[in-house]
Design a protein around this motif. Sequence first.
Motif, PDB file in Angstrom:
ATOM      1  N   ASP A 186       0.664  -1.590  -0.202  1.00  0.00           N
ATOM      2  CA  ASP A 186       0.278   0.300  -0.122  1.00  0.00           C
ATOM      3  C   ASP A 186       0.761   1.392  -0.248  1.00  0.00           C
ATOM      4  O   ASP A 186       2.188   1.021   0.442  1.00  0.00           O
ATOM      5  N   GLY A 187       0.742   2.370  -0.825  1.00  0.00           N
ATOM      6  CA  GLY A 187       1.230   3.408  -0.919  1.00  0.00           C
ATOM      7  C   GLY A 187       2.631   3.685  -1.210  1.00  0.00           C
ATOM      8  O   GLY A 187       3.519   4.414  -0.864  1.00  0.00           O
ATOM      9  N   LEU A 188       2.811   2.497  -1.825  1.00  0.00           N
ATOM     10  CA  LEU A 188       4.030   2.666  -3.220  1.00  0.00           C
ATOM     11  C   LEU A 188       4.384   3.653  -3.881  1.00  0.00           C
ATOM     12  O   LEU A 188       5.491   3.662  -4.733  1.00  0.00           O
ATOM     13  N   ALA A 189       2.917   3.975  -5.175  1.00  0.00           N
ATOM     14  CA  ALA A 189       3.542   4.105  -5.894  1.00  0.00           C
ATOM     15  C   ALA A 189       2.204   6.299  -5.136  1.00  0.00           C
ATOM     16  O   ALA A 189       1.680   6.058  -4.409  1.00  0.00           O
ATOM     17  N   ILE A 190       2.581   7.251  -6.106  1.00  0.00           N
ATOM     18  CA  ILE A 190       2.438   8.388  -5.140  1.00  0.00           C
ATOM     19  C   ILE A 190       1.820   9.117  -6.560  1.00  0.00           C
ATOM     20  O   ILE A 190       2.446   8.532  -7.901  1.00  0.00           O
TER      21      ILE A 190
END
Length: 191
Positions: A186-190
Amino acid sequence: MTTTALGTLTWERAVDRPDLLAASTHAAISGWAVVDPTVADAVLVAAIDPDLADTAAMTDAYALPLSASVNCVLVAGRRAGEERTAACLVRATTRADVNNAVKRLLDVRKASFLPMDRATDESGMEYGGITPLGLPAGYRVLADAGVAVDDPAAGGMVVIGSGVRRSKIALPGALLVRAPGVEVVDGLAIG
Protein backbone atom coordinates in the motif's frame (compact mmCIF):
# COMPACT_ATOMS: atom_id res chain seq x y z
CA MET A 1 -5.55 -17.53 -30.73
CA THR A 2 -6.94 -15.66 -27.73
CA THR A 3 -8.53 -12.28 -28.23
CA THR A 4 -9.25 -9.49 -25.81
CA ALA A 5 -10.83 -6.08 -26.18
CA LEU A 6 -7.71 -4.25 -25.04
CA GLY A 7 -6.65 -1.68 -27.61
CA THR A 8 -6.06 -2.46 -31.26
CA LEU A 9 -3.47 -5.20 -30.68
CA THR A 10 -3.83 -8.91 -31.40
CA TRP A 11 -3.24 -10.80 -28.15
CA GLU A 12 -2.14 -14.45 -27.96
CA ARG A 13 -1.25 -16.81 -25.14
CA ALA A 14 2.26 -15.89 -24.00
CA VAL A 15 3.19 -19.52 -23.32
CA ASP A 16 2.68 -20.21 -27.04
CA ARG A 17 4.86 -17.32 -28.27
CA PRO A 18 8.39 -17.61 -26.86
CA ASP A 19 9.56 -15.63 -29.90
CA LEU A 20 7.85 -12.56 -28.44
CA LEU A 21 9.37 -12.87 -24.96
CA ALA A 22 12.77 -12.66 -23.32
CA ALA A 23 13.92 -16.21 -22.56
CA SER A 24 13.74 -15.63 -18.80
CA THR A 25 10.22 -14.19 -19.13
CA HIS A 26 8.99 -17.20 -21.10
CA ALA A 27 10.56 -19.53 -18.54
CA ALA A 28 8.93 -17.63 -15.66
CA ILE A 29 5.47 -17.67 -17.26
CA SER A 30 5.76 -21.34 -18.22
CA GLY A 31 6.87 -22.29 -14.71
CA TRP A 32 4.08 -20.23 -13.16
CA ALA A 33 1.55 -21.94 -15.45
CA VAL A 34 2.65 -25.33 -14.10
CA VAL A 35 1.82 -24.19 -10.55
CA ASP A 36 -1.35 -22.32 -11.59
CA PRO A 37 -2.88 -23.69 -14.82
CA THR A 38 -5.10 -20.59 -15.26
CA VAL A 39 -1.95 -18.59 -16.07
CA ALA A 40 -1.53 -20.21 -19.51
CA ASP A 41 -4.80 -18.68 -20.77
CA ALA A 42 -4.68 -15.46 -18.72
CA VAL A 43 -1.21 -14.15 -19.63
CA LEU A 44 -1.28 -12.78 -23.16
CA VAL A 45 1.31 -11.22 -25.46
CA ALA A 46 1.04 -8.96 -28.49
CA ALA A 47 3.66 -7.86 -31.00
CA ILE A 48 4.29 -4.12 -31.21
CA ASP A 49 6.60 -1.84 -33.13
CA PRO A 50 9.78 -1.71 -30.98
CA ASP A 51 10.04 2.03 -31.64
CA LEU A 52 6.72 2.39 -29.78
CA ALA A 53 7.69 0.43 -26.64
CA ASP A 54 7.73 3.47 -24.36
CA THR A 55 4.45 3.84 -22.49
CA ALA A 56 3.23 7.14 -23.96
CA ALA A 57 3.96 6.17 -27.55
CA MET A 58 2.49 2.69 -27.12
CA THR A 59 -0.77 3.84 -25.54
CA ASP A 60 -1.31 6.41 -28.29
CA ALA A 61 -0.42 4.10 -31.16
CA TYR A 62 -2.51 1.13 -30.01
CA ALA A 63 -5.51 2.86 -28.40
CA LEU A 64 -4.65 1.58 -24.93
CA PRO A 65 -5.77 3.47 -21.83
CA LEU A 66 -2.76 4.92 -20.01
CA SER A 67 -4.19 3.53 -16.77
CA ALA A 68 -3.74 -0.02 -18.13
CA SER A 69 0.04 0.30 -18.32
CA VAL A 70 2.09 -0.83 -15.34
CA ASN A 71 5.68 0.34 -15.32
CA CYS A 72 8.45 -1.77 -13.84
CA VAL A 73 11.36 0.31 -12.54
CA LEU A 74 14.50 -1.13 -11.01
CA VAL A 75 15.93 0.57 -7.93
CA ALA A 76 18.79 -0.05 -5.54
CA GLY A 77 20.16 1.24 -2.27
CA ARG A 78 22.85 0.30 0.24
CA ARG A 79 22.86 -0.48 3.92
CA ALA A 80 26.07 -1.41 5.75
CA GLY A 81 27.86 -2.07 2.45
CA GLU A 82 25.15 -4.43 1.20
CA GLU A 83 23.25 -3.48 -1.94
CA ARG A 84 19.51 -4.13 -1.95
CA THR A 85 17.61 -4.13 -5.23
CA ALA A 86 13.96 -4.14 -6.13
CA ALA A 87 11.62 -3.94 -9.07
CA CYS A 88 8.74 -1.55 -8.39
CA LEU A 89 5.43 -1.98 -10.22
CA VAL A 90 3.21 1.08 -10.46
CA ARG A 91 0.50 2.18 -12.86
CA ALA A 92 1.72 4.58 -15.53
CA THR A 93 -0.63 7.24 -14.16
CA THR A 94 1.49 7.29 -10.97
CA ARG A 95 5.15 7.03 -10.04
CA ALA A 96 7.07 4.95 -7.54
CA ASP A 97 7.67 6.70 -4.22
CA VAL A 98 11.40 5.96 -4.29
CA ASN A 99 12.39 8.60 -1.72
CA ASN A 100 10.04 7.37 1.00
CA ALA A 101 8.22 4.05 0.51
CA VAL A 102 10.91 2.22 -1.47
CA LYS A 103 13.70 3.52 0.73
CA ARG A 104 11.82 2.34 3.82
CA LEU A 105 10.98 -1.08 2.32
CA LEU A 106 14.57 -1.72 1.32
CA ASP A 107 15.79 -0.33 4.66
CA VAL A 108 18.41 1.87 2.97
CA ARG A 109 19.49 5.48 3.44
CA LYS A 110 18.90 6.36 -0.20
CA ALA A 111 17.22 4.47 -3.05
CA SER A 112 17.90 5.35 -6.68
CA PHE A 113 16.80 4.15 -10.09
CA LEU A 114 19.34 1.86 -11.71
CA PRO A 115 21.10 3.43 -14.70
CA MET A 116 19.75 2.09 -18.00
CA ASP A 117 22.90 0.11 -18.89
CA ARG A 118 23.01 -1.57 -15.52
CA ALA A 119 19.26 -2.28 -15.51
CA THR A 120 19.41 -4.00 -18.90
CA ASP A 121 22.66 -5.86 -18.16
CA GLU A 122 21.50 -7.21 -14.81
CA SER A 123 17.92 -8.00 -15.85
CA GLY A 124 18.89 -9.54 -19.19
CA MET A 125 16.02 -7.55 -20.68
CA GLU A 126 15.74 -4.67 -23.12
CA TYR A 127 15.14 -1.10 -22.01
CA GLY A 128 11.44 -0.35 -22.51
CA GLY A 129 10.59 -4.01 -22.00
CA ILE A 130 11.72 -4.72 -18.43
CA THR A 131 9.15 -6.87 -16.68
CA PRO A 132 8.80 -8.42 -13.23
CA LEU A 133 8.30 -11.83 -14.85
CA GLY A 134 11.72 -13.42 -15.21
CA LEU A 135 13.93 -11.06 -13.23
CA PRO A 136 17.09 -12.60 -11.76
CA ALA A 137 16.98 -14.02 -8.25
CA GLY A 138 17.76 -11.45 -5.60
CA TYR A 139 15.36 -8.77 -6.80
CA ARG A 140 12.45 -8.01 -4.54
CA VAL A 141 9.35 -7.35 -6.61
CA LEU A 142 7.19 -4.67 -5.01
CA ALA A 143 3.76 -3.95 -6.51
CA ASP A 144 1.64 -1.00 -5.54
CA ALA A 145 -1.76 -2.21 -4.30
CA GLY A 146 -3.37 -0.11 -7.05
CA VAL A 147 -2.02 -2.52 -9.68
CA ALA A 148 -4.60 -5.10 -8.55
CA VAL A 149 -7.55 -2.68 -8.65
CA ASP A 150 -9.85 -3.43 -11.56
CA ASP A 151 -9.77 -0.56 -14.05
CA PRO A 152 -12.97 -0.69 -16.15
CA ALA A 153 -11.26 1.26 -18.97
CA ALA A 154 -8.81 -1.61 -19.32
CA GLY A 155 -11.23 -4.48 -18.78
CA GLY A 156 -9.38 -5.57 -15.64
CA MET A 157 -6.16 -6.09 -17.59
CA VAL A 158 -2.77 -4.45 -17.13
CA VAL A 159 -0.06 -4.12 -19.76
CA ILE A 160 3.56 -4.79 -18.79
CA GLY A 161 6.85 -5.38 -20.54
CA SER A 162 7.78 -8.73 -22.03
CA GLY A 163 11.53 -8.48 -21.58
CA VAL A 164 11.90 -7.24 -25.17
CA ARG A 165 10.82 -4.02 -26.90
CA ARG A 166 8.93 -5.77 -29.71
CA SER A 167 5.98 -6.94 -27.59
CA LYS A 168 3.90 -6.33 -24.47
CA ILE A 169 2.18 -8.65 -22.02
CA ALA A 170 -1.41 -8.24 -20.81
CA LEU A 171 -2.87 -10.01 -17.81
CA PRO A 172 -5.37 -9.29 -15.04
CA GLY A 173 -3.88 -6.94 -12.45
CA ALA A 174 -5.18 -9.22 -9.69
CA LEU A 175 -3.18 -12.07 -11.24
CA LEU A 176 0.00 -10.02 -11.64
CA VAL A 177 0.13 -9.25 -7.92
CA ARG A 178 -0.13 -13.01 -7.25
CA ALA A 179 2.87 -13.83 -9.43
CA PRO A 180 5.63 -15.71 -7.63
CA GLY A 181 7.68 -13.42 -5.43
CA VAL A 182 5.49 -10.32 -5.76
CA GLU A 183 4.92 -8.31 -2.58
CA VAL A 184 1.86 -6.03 -2.58
CA VAL A 185 2.53 -2.67 -0.93
CA ASP A 186 0.00 0.00 0.00
CA GLY A 187 1.33 3.44 -0.88
CA LEU A 188 4.20 2.39 -3.13
CA ALA A 189 2.89 4.74 -5.83
CA ILE A 190 2.27 8.49 -5.60
CA GLY A 191 0.72 10.98 -7.96
